[in-house]
Design a protein around this motif. Structure first.
Motif, PDB file in Angstrom:
ATOM      1  N   HIS A 138      -8.904  43.341   0.026  1.00 49.88           N
ATOM      2  CA  HIS A 138      -9.202  42.833  -1.050  1.00 49.88           C
ATOM      3  C   HIS A 138      -8.294  41.520  -1.513  1.00 49.88           C
ATOM      4  N   ALA A 139      -9.384  40.640  -1.810  1.00 53.37           N
ATOM      5  CA  ALA A 139      -9.036  39.384  -1.998  1.00 53.37           C
ATOM      6  C   ALA A 139      -7.921  39.062  -3.101  1.00 53.37           C
ATOM      7  N   GLN A 140      -8.010  39.927  -3.843  1.00 52.01           N
ATOM      8  CA  GLN A 140      -6.884  39.691  -5.107  1.00 52.01           C
ATOM      9  C   GLN A 140      -5.455  40.004  -4.720  1.00 52.01           C
ATOM     10  N   MET A 141      -5.270  40.741  -3.704  1.00 55.53           N
ATOM     11  CA  MET A 141      -3.984  41.230  -3.302  1.00 55.53           C
ATOM     12  C   MET A 141      -3.125  39.989  -2.759  1.00 55.53           C
ATOM     13  N   ARG A 142      -2.182  39.504  -3.507  1.00 59.29           N
ATOM     14  CA  ARG A 142      -1.259  38.327  -3.066  1.00 59.29           C
ATOM     15  C   ARG A 142       0.216  39.071  -3.220  1.00 59.29           C
ATOM     16  N   GLY A 143       1.047  38.987  -2.037  1.00 57.85           N
ATOM     17  CA  GLY A 143       2.600  39.029  -2.378  1.00 57.85           C
ATOM     18  C   GLY A 143       3.143  38.004  -1.809  1.00 57.85           C
ATOM     19  N   LEU A 144       4.552  37.904  -2.159  1.00 58.79           N
ATOM     20  CA  LEU A 144       5.365  36.782  -1.553  1.00 58.79           C
ATOM     21  C   LEU A 144       6.590  37.508  -1.312  1.00 58.79           C
TER      22      LEU A 144
ATOM     23  N   ASN B  59      12.450  37.380  10.442  1.00 59.63           N
ATOM     24  CA  ASN B  59      13.620  36.788  11.274  1.00 59.63           C
ATOM     25  C   ASN B  59      13.583  35.012  11.139  1.00 59.63           C
ATOM     26  N   ARG B  60      12.702  34.676  10.267  1.00 60.35           N
ATOM     27  CA  ARG B  60      12.766  33.064   9.820  1.00 60.35           C
ATOM     28  C   ARG B  60      12.885  33.069   8.675  1.00 60.35           C
ATOM     29  N   PRO B  61      13.591  32.052   8.019  1.00 59.40           N
ATOM     30  CA  PRO B  61      13.619  31.832   6.543  1.00 59.40           C
ATOM     31  C   PRO B  61      12.350  30.991   6.049  1.00 59.40           C
ATOM     32  N   GLY B  62      12.041  31.084   5.008  1.00 55.12           N
ATOM     33  CA  GLY B  62      11.082  30.522   4.236  1.00 55.12           C
ATOM     34  C   GLY B  62      10.330  31.555   3.388  1.00 55.12           C
ATOM     35  N   VAL B  63       9.220  31.170   2.873  1.00 56.31           N
ATOM     36  CA  VAL B  63       8.145  31.520   2.105  1.00 56.31           C
ATOM     37  C   VAL B  63       6.916  32.256   2.808  1.00 56.31           C
ATOM     38  N   VAL B  64       6.997  33.821   2.665  1.00 58.36           N
ATOM     39  CA  VAL B  64       5.970  34.250   3.501  1.00 58.36           C
ATOM     40  C   VAL B  64       4.843  34.872   2.531  1.00 58.36           C
ATOM     41  N   ARG B  65       3.630  34.315   2.634  1.00 58.22           N
ATOM     42  CA  ARG B  65       2.588  34.938   1.812  1.00 58.22           C
ATOM     43  C   ARG B  65       1.933  35.845   2.379  1.00 58.22           C
ATOM     44  N   VAL B  66       1.765  37.152   1.664  1.00 55.84           N
ATOM     45  CA  VAL B  66       1.248  38.519   2.183  1.00 55.84           C
ATOM     46  C   VAL B  66       0.031  38.462   1.570  1.00 55.84           C
ATOM     47  N   TYR B  67      -1.106  38.931   2.280  1.00 62.16           N
ATOM     48  CA  TYR B  67      -2.390  39.420   1.767  1.00 62.16           C
ATOM     49  C   TYR B  67      -2.922  40.715   2.310  1.00 62.16           C
ATOM     50  N   CYS B  68      -4.079  41.119   1.693  1.00 61.24           N
ATOM     51  CA  CYS B  68      -4.808  42.310   2.274  1.00 61.24           C
ATOM     52  C   CYS B  68      -6.213  41.803   2.976  1.00 61.24           C
ATOM     53  N   ASN B  69      -6.474  42.046   3.886  1.00 58.75           N
ATOM     54  CA  ASN B  69      -7.849  41.625   4.260  1.00 58.75           C
ATOM     55  C   ASN B  69      -9.022  42.188   4.075  1.00 58.75           C
TER      56      ASN B  69
ATOM     57  N   PHE C  76       0.134  44.441  -4.599  1.00 59.99           N
ATOM     58  CA  PHE C  76       1.513  44.528  -4.016  1.00 59.99           C
ATOM     59  C   PHE C  76       2.531  44.775  -5.031  1.00 59.99           C
ATOM     60  N   VAL C  77       3.301  45.864  -4.945  1.00 55.46           N
ATOM     61  CA  VAL C  77       4.330  46.350  -5.947  1.00 55.46           C
ATOM     62  C   VAL C  77       5.688  46.644  -4.949  1.00 55.46           C
ATOM     63  N   PRO C  78       6.588  45.701  -5.558  1.00 57.47           N
ATOM     64  CA  PRO C  78       6.551  44.463  -6.316  1.00 57.47           C
ATOM     65  C   PRO C  78       5.977  43.371  -5.884  1.00 57.47           C
ATOM     66  N   ARG C  79       5.589  42.300  -6.564  1.00 60.72           N
ATOM     67  CA  ARG C  79       4.536  41.381  -5.906  1.00 60.72           C
ATOM     68  C   ARG C  79       5.482  40.336  -5.231  1.00 60.72           C
ATOM     69  N   MET C  80       6.779  40.054  -5.427  1.00 57.65           N
ATOM     70  CA  MET C  80       7.619  39.116  -4.834  1.00 57.65           C
ATOM     71  C   MET C  80       8.957  39.936  -4.529  1.00 57.65           C
ATOM     72  N   LEU C  81       9.433  39.631  -3.020  1.00 59.85           N
ATOM     73  CA  LEU C  81      10.569  40.182  -2.991  1.00 59.85           C
ATOM     74  C   LEU C  81      11.652  38.721  -2.390  1.00 59.85           C
ATOM     75  N   VAL C  82      12.913  38.766  -2.548  1.00 54.80           N
ATOM     76  CA  VAL C  82      13.902  38.045  -2.304  1.00 54.80           C
ATOM     77  C   VAL C  82      14.790  38.599  -1.260  1.00 54.80           C
ATOM     78  N   LEU C  83      14.673  38.186  -0.114  1.00 59.25           N
ATOM     79  CA  LEU C  83      15.424  38.879   1.056  1.00 59.25           C
ATOM     80  C   LEU C  83      16.344  38.170   1.884  1.00 59.25           C
ATOM     81  N   PRO C  84      17.619  38.760   2.704  1.00 62.59           N
ATOM     82  CA  PRO C  84      18.154  38.011   3.667  1.00 62.59           C
ATOM     83  C   PRO C  84      17.730  38.030   4.917  1.00 62.59           C
ATOM     84  N   LEU C  85      17.759  36.917   5.538  1.00 61.76           N
ATOM     85  CA  LEU C  85      17.125  36.625   6.948  1.00 61.76           C
ATOM     86  C   LEU C  85      17.298  38.126   7.803  1.00 61.76           C
TER      87      LEU C  85
END
Length: 167
Positions: free
Chosen positions: A78-84, A66-76, A16-25
């Motif tokens: 490719h096991a190595q794909m991790r995003g936040l 639409n909900r605050p918090g940490v959302v972990r994103v993956y690919c079903n 995932f590119v970028p691997r992490m995003l910080v976003l407003p609600l």
């Protein structure tokens, strides 16, 4: 509350590119596929549960957070794909640079609690007094020594190693 934005988190090189995003609600993220094979972007996080299904190169799918918090994103696929995706309610937030430094502009004078979060160290909070334009630098220490990587399960709760690799 910060104004919602629309951004991309691409699937590229089995990452995932970028691997992490910080976003407003209320922000939306589009997941374009730049790889020559299919991906299946999903999240089982309570803050945003979604399954985009298989889609190929040149296609893109989107979701709104639409909900605050940490959302972990993956690919079903490719096991190595991790995003936040870190979804925040307030408008006062920033994402540090690669060296860990950050700057937060336009903070009115007052007493605050500064929160810092890292996927390997959790959250650290400390009081912060902003006196005006000349607020001194702040140092936060995050401790990731106890972090252990645990392989996530696929969208059906199964281990990736239980199935054959296709690509």
């Amino acid at each position: 509350i910060g104004s919602p934005v629309q951004v991309e988190m691409a699937t590229e090189g089995k990452q995932f590119v970028p691997r992490m995003l910080v976003l407003p609600l209320g922000s939306s993220v589009t997941f374009p596929n730049h790889d020559p094979f299919n991906h299946n972007v999903f999240s089982l996080s309570p803050e945003a549960t979604f399954d985009m299904g298989l889609y190929g190169r040149g296609e893109a799918k989107s979701t709104t957070f639409n909900r605050p918090g940490v959302v972990r994103v993956y690919c079903n696929v490719h096991a190595q794909m991790r995003g936040l995706v870190l979804v925040l309610e307030g408008s006062l937030h920033t994402q540090p640079g690669g060296d860990g430094s950050f700057r937060l502009e336009g903070v009115p004078a007052g007493d605050y609690t500064l929160h810092a979060w890292h996927e390997r160290a959790g959250e650290v909070s400390q009081p912060l007094k902003v006196a005006g334009r000349a607020t001194p630098p702040v140092t936060l220490m995050l401790d990731a020594r106890g972090y252990r990587l645990v392989q996530h399960k696929d969208k059906n709760g199964q281990s990736y190693s239980d199935r054959s690799r296709r690509y």
